[in-house]
Scaffold this active site. Structure first.
Site, PDB file in Angstrom:
ATOM      1  N   GLY A 395      10.481  12.371   3.762  1.00  0.00           N
ATOM      2  CA  GLY A 395       9.686  13.591   3.743  1.00  0.00           C
ATOM      3  C   GLY A 395       8.850  13.834   4.978  1.00  0.00           C
ATOM      4  O   GLY A 395       7.907  14.612   4.953  1.00  0.00           O
ATOM      5  N   GLY A 397      10.170  15.032   7.735  1.00  0.00           N
ATOM      6  CA  GLY A 397      10.737  16.155   8.486  1.00  0.00           C
ATOM      7  C   GLY A 397      11.887  15.795   9.400  1.00  0.00           C
ATOM      8  O   GLY A 397      12.228  16.570  10.297  1.00  0.00           O
ATOM      9  N   SER A 719       2.567 -10.260   7.158  1.00  0.00           N
ATOM     10  CA  SER A 719       1.378  -9.584   7.659  1.00  0.00           C
ATOM     11  C   SER A 719       0.207  -9.611   6.675  1.00  0.00           C
ATOM     12  O   SER A 719      -0.888  -9.178   7.002  1.00  0.00           O
ATOM     13  CB  SER A 719       1.713  -8.142   8.046  1.00  0.00           C
ATOM     14  OG  SER A 719       1.916  -7.386   6.889  1.00  0.00           O
ATOM     15  N   LYS A 762       0.642   1.729   9.092  1.00  0.00           N
ATOM     16  CA  LYS A 762      -0.421   1.076   8.327  1.00  0.00           C
ATOM     17  C   LYS A 762      -1.755   1.794   8.538  1.00  0.00           C
ATOM     18  O   LYS A 762      -2.512   2.011   7.578  1.00  0.00           O
ATOM     19  CB  LYS A 762      -0.544  -0.386   8.755  1.00  0.00           C
ATOM     20  CG  LYS A 762       0.622  -1.238   8.251  1.00  0.00           C
ATOM     21  CD  LYS A 762       0.528  -2.655   8.774  1.00  0.00           C
ATOM     22  CE  LYS A 762       1.634  -3.501   8.186  1.00  0.00           C
ATOM     23  NZ  LYS A 762       1.705  -4.817   8.848  1.00  0.00           N
TER      24      LYS A 762
END
Ligand code: ATP
Ligand code: MG
Length: 824
Positions: A395, A397, A719, A762
């Site tokens: 979503g 684009g 992470s 993030k």
């Protein structure tokens, strides 16, 4: 003058068939003796017969219509014995009355059995053959012929074996001839079987054989009965052969006719079925039509040759053959492909930028790259260069950018979704030997868009699968390589197709799953996702107007409808959690529908402004609660940052401890790497216990449980290391984690913090979630520098190189658990 003309002869035959012979049977043997005993009067009238020979023992009808012959009959009838002699004329073509020299010297003595005079003055007679006679001498010829005659004696030993064999043979052969022939009545079989004298048999059969006058005369003259039987036999054989041949020919013709008839019928039915199905058979004109279309299509040389060959085959294959349809379909493809059709490129850079801005908000870096691309194209006019690949969460684009590029360039747009494509044949097609073979999707799409230079989007290239049916990505390699795609080969087409004018653009959610060789050919452009502010702008300028129009509120309803900025913000924060705007658009759409419903149902008019407080009534309760404040107040709770295919996300880490033997329990669908992070965090903490004024014994006397909600979603990656160590340190030191703070970074046992990926996503996720400060590895500073400053506004970034530094930032200074008040 003669007794019968050709037509009369026919009549005689017909009458003879209708029973004449039967009478002969009754009188048969008696006559024989009679004949033998018969003393002929020396002189008898002689009736010349044209075209026929009458045999002894046979009852025959006879038509007499000349005056001369009628005079003869008149005289015979007054004779007590009613006898006369019939003799065949030597030359039937003879004109006028036959004289003594014109008739054969062997004839038949006849007795008139019956006579009828007809109104037309003709006589119809029934005559019974009495015996063979030889005409010895003519006594006069006026008013008719008269001659001295004598009975002709026969030779033959009726008892001999030869005679018996001949009789049997003639009987059976004649019987089979009769049964085969339609001309001879079946009763003749019976007649033949009941004749006792071989001579009579020979004469009876001779009478019925299809012989000319000369042939019959020959039989009449044969006084040796055995010889006569032999002659008859050979004639029967001849006729049987002829008959067999005749039936064979007839049958052949008939079956030939039958087959053509059948084929014709079937074709007729096939045609009817075709017409029913709307695919009428075009036949010859169809081939011509195709030839025309193919010549219009401007095929390259090799394809042209191939098409010509196939056209030839098509013309030679009957329309009903299955092969016909196969060739036909193939040629249709060849004719329909845009071999030489191109659309004119629109290479105006300023206009391109205007169009890109018209379609999408923001995305400046991407738009710059696209405009550069168009600028190069306008100078160089060829596309050899890296293929652009848009990578980013759903979503954001990517696909719609592709459409926009096509619009900016004035090219057609074609999209091929590679998600779930596992079969190489989907890209490259099936060979024509397969039933229902088709070209691959590349060629199919080209036909659909009708030009050979569209913008061709290979959507979701990271979702291409591999299995036993071949590797689609190897076919994609060929498609995307400008050196190779000049002659891309589709299995179905069999001839190369030039794809070098096609502008390929790929999209992916993640770049990692894309095979290295493919990645190598592409220039990755990241679309990391949108911040809250960007989303509101996108909604305001693109999504909302589109939804309003689609739901007909503005136009049909005449309502002045809008969602306030605050309303949009609430939609983004409380009803969606995503990097892109797809769900946002869906939620906006559902607000619009609800309003449209009210307009339609309740006749709502005037001004409608949807604010944050209206959303509950329209969309139901809030879907995503801001849980952040609550979580960050308690020791053991930390907020990590994760990177997922759906963009970045925040990650809650909770730890709790209980008396035990120092066991470690991990829940929340953690992957191996994440589990190891927890172990590493605990080990580091144990080894540095003194630094936190902790008694090392606490680790042995307490069990620890680490949980990462949402438990059902699998999570992995290194992470979360900083988050884990923060959570555990907070738990054991009883110092809560600073509020509105999130962290990311990998840790080592020696206390280092290592850089991690997906920083941009993030940070965006952190911003969306209302985080104010982020602790991140020092080594990621470079990544942050590449992010537009606007994206980072409002985020306090704290770089750390070691775990010590990290904990210095993340843990609240005091042990007092006084969290901030909820709500932001
Ligand atoms: N910057 C933007 N400006 C205006 N509209 C946008 C923008 N970004 C996305 N959209 C709209 O969001 C919707 C979803 O975009 P799109 O289908 O291109 O997503 P995508 O990146 O291809 O996602 P996926 O990876 O799921 O295929 C489209 O209607 C698109 O117009
Ligand atoms: Mg898409």
């Amino acid at each position: 003058m003669s007794a019968d003309s050709p037509s009369e002869r026919d009549e005689i035959r017909t009458m003879a068939h209708s029973g004449g012979t039967e009478i002969a049977v009754g009188t048969g043997s008696g006559d024989d003796e009679q004949v033998a005993a018969l003393e002929f009067p020396a002189v008898l009238p002689v009736l010349p017969l044209k075209n026929t020979v009458l045999f002894p023992h046979i009852l025959s009808p006879l038509l007499v219509n000349t005056q001369r012959s009628q005079a003869l009959i008149d005289e015979v009838l007054v004779r007590p014995d009613r006898l006369m002699v019939a003799a065949a004329v030597r030359t039937p073509e003879l004109e006028g009355s036959p004289g003594p020299d014109d008739v054969h010297r062997v004839g038949t003595a006849l007795r008139v059995v019956k006579m009828l005079k007809f109104p037309d003055q003709s006589y119809r007679l029934l005559v019974q053959g009495v015996g063979r006679v030889a005409i010895e001498e003519f006594e006069g010829s006026e008013p008719f012929l008269r001659a001295r005659v004598s009975a002709l004696p026969e030779e033959g030993d009726y008892e001999s074996v030869e005679m018996t064999a001949l009789v049997r043979n003639v009987t059976s052969q004649f019987a089979s001839l009769v049964s085969d022939s339609s001309r001879l009545s079946n009763e003749l079989q019976l007649v033949a079987a009941n004749l006792e004298s071989p001579s009579q048999l020979a004469d009876m059969v001779a009478h019925h054989l299809d012989l000319d006058v000369a042939g019959k005369q020959r039989l009449l003259e044969e006084t040796n009965v055995a010889e006569r039987l032999k002659l008859v036999l050979s004639q029967i054989t001849k006729e049987s052969e002829a008959l067999k041949l005749e039936t064979e020919i007839k049958e052949k013709v008939q079956s030939e006719m039958g087959r053509t008839q059948r084929d014709y019928m079937l074709r007729q039915q096939l045609e009817a079925i075709r017409r029913e199905l709307g695919e009428s058979d075009e036949g010859e004109e169809g081939v011509e039509d195709l030839r025309e279309r193919i010549s219009q299509a401007g095929l390259p040389e090799e394809a042209q040759k191939q098409a010509a060959r196939e056209l030839e085959r098509l013309a030679q294959t009957p329309a009903a053959a299955a092969e016909h349809a196969v060739i036909r379909t193939y040629l249709d493809w060849m004719a329909d492909l845009p071999w030489s059709k191109v659309s004119e490129d629109q290479l105006d850079v300023a206009q391109a930028r205007r169009i890109l801005d018209e379609d999408h908000y923001g995305l400046e870096k991407v738009k710059d790259r696209i405009v550069e691309f168009i600028a190069v194209l306008s100078l160089k006019k060829d596309l050899k260069g890296p293929i652009l690949c848009f990578v980013g969460p759903p979503g954001t684009g990517k696909t719609s950018l592709g459409r926009s590029i096509a619009r900016a360039l004035g090219r057609k747009f074609s999209r091929l979704s590679l998600g779930g494509v596992r079969d190489e044949a989907e890209i490259r097609g099936h060979r024509r030997t397969y039933v229902g073979a088709m070209p691959g999707r590349i060629v199919q799409n080209l036909r659909k868009c009708g030009t050979r230079n569209p913008v061709f989007m290979l959507d979701e290239i990271d979702k291409v699968g591999t299995d036993v049916r071949g590797d689609p990505s190897s076919a994609l390699l060929e498609v995307l390589d400008p050196e190779q795609n000049v002659d891309f080969s589709d299995h179905y087409l069999e001839v190369p197709m030039d794809l070098s004018q096609v502008l390929f653009i790929a999209t992916a959610n993640l770049i990692d799953p894309v095979p290295a060789a493919l990645r190598d050919r592409m220039e990755v452009i990241e679309l990391p996702g949108y911040t809250l502010e960007e989303k509101i702008q996108i909604a305001r300028h693109f999504l909302l107007p589109r939804q309003v129009e689609q739901n007909g509120i503005g136009v049909i309803g005449g309502v002045d409808f809008d969602i306030t900025d605050e309303g949009l913000r609430a939609l983004c924060e409380q009803y969606t959690r995503e990097a892109g705007v797809r769900n946002l658009e869906r939620e906006i759409g559902s607000v619009c529908r609800k309003v449209a419903l009210r307009v339609a149902e309740e006749g709502l008019t005037g001004t409608v402004r949807v604010g944050p407080d209206d959303l509950d009534a329209l969309l139901g309760p809030v879907k995503f609660e801001p849980e952040l404040a609550e979580e960050s107040g308690r020791p053991g709770g930390a907020v990590g940052l994760a990177w997922t295919p759906a963009g970045g996300d925040i990650l809650f880490i909770e730890s709790s401890r209980m008396p035990g033997q120092g066991d470690l329990k991990l829940t929340g669908s953690l992957g191996d790497v994440m589990r190891e992070s927890v172990e590493a965090a605990r080990s580091w903490l144990r080894s540095h216990a003194s630094g936190f004024a902790l008694d090392p014994k606490v680790f042995e006397e307490n069990d620890v449980h680490v949980h990462v909600p949402s438990g059902a979603v699998p999570k992995d990656g290194p992470s979360a290391g900083v988050g884990m160590v923060t959570s555990l340190a907070s738990l054991f030191t009883d110092r809560p984690v600073a509020p509105y703070l999130a962290m990311t970074g990998e840790i080592t046992l020696r206390g280092k913090v290592l850089p991690v990926g997906g920083i941009k996503e993030k940070l965006l996720a952190a911003k969306r979630a209302g985080i104010r400060a982020v602790v991140l590895p020092e080594k990621n500073r470079q990544d942050v520098n590449e992010i537009p400053a606007a994206l980072l506004a409002g985020l306090d970034l704290r770089y750390v190189g070691t775990i010590d530094e990290a904990l210095g930032q993340t843990l609240s200074p005091s042990a007092s658990p006084s969290g901030p008040s909820a709500g932001h």
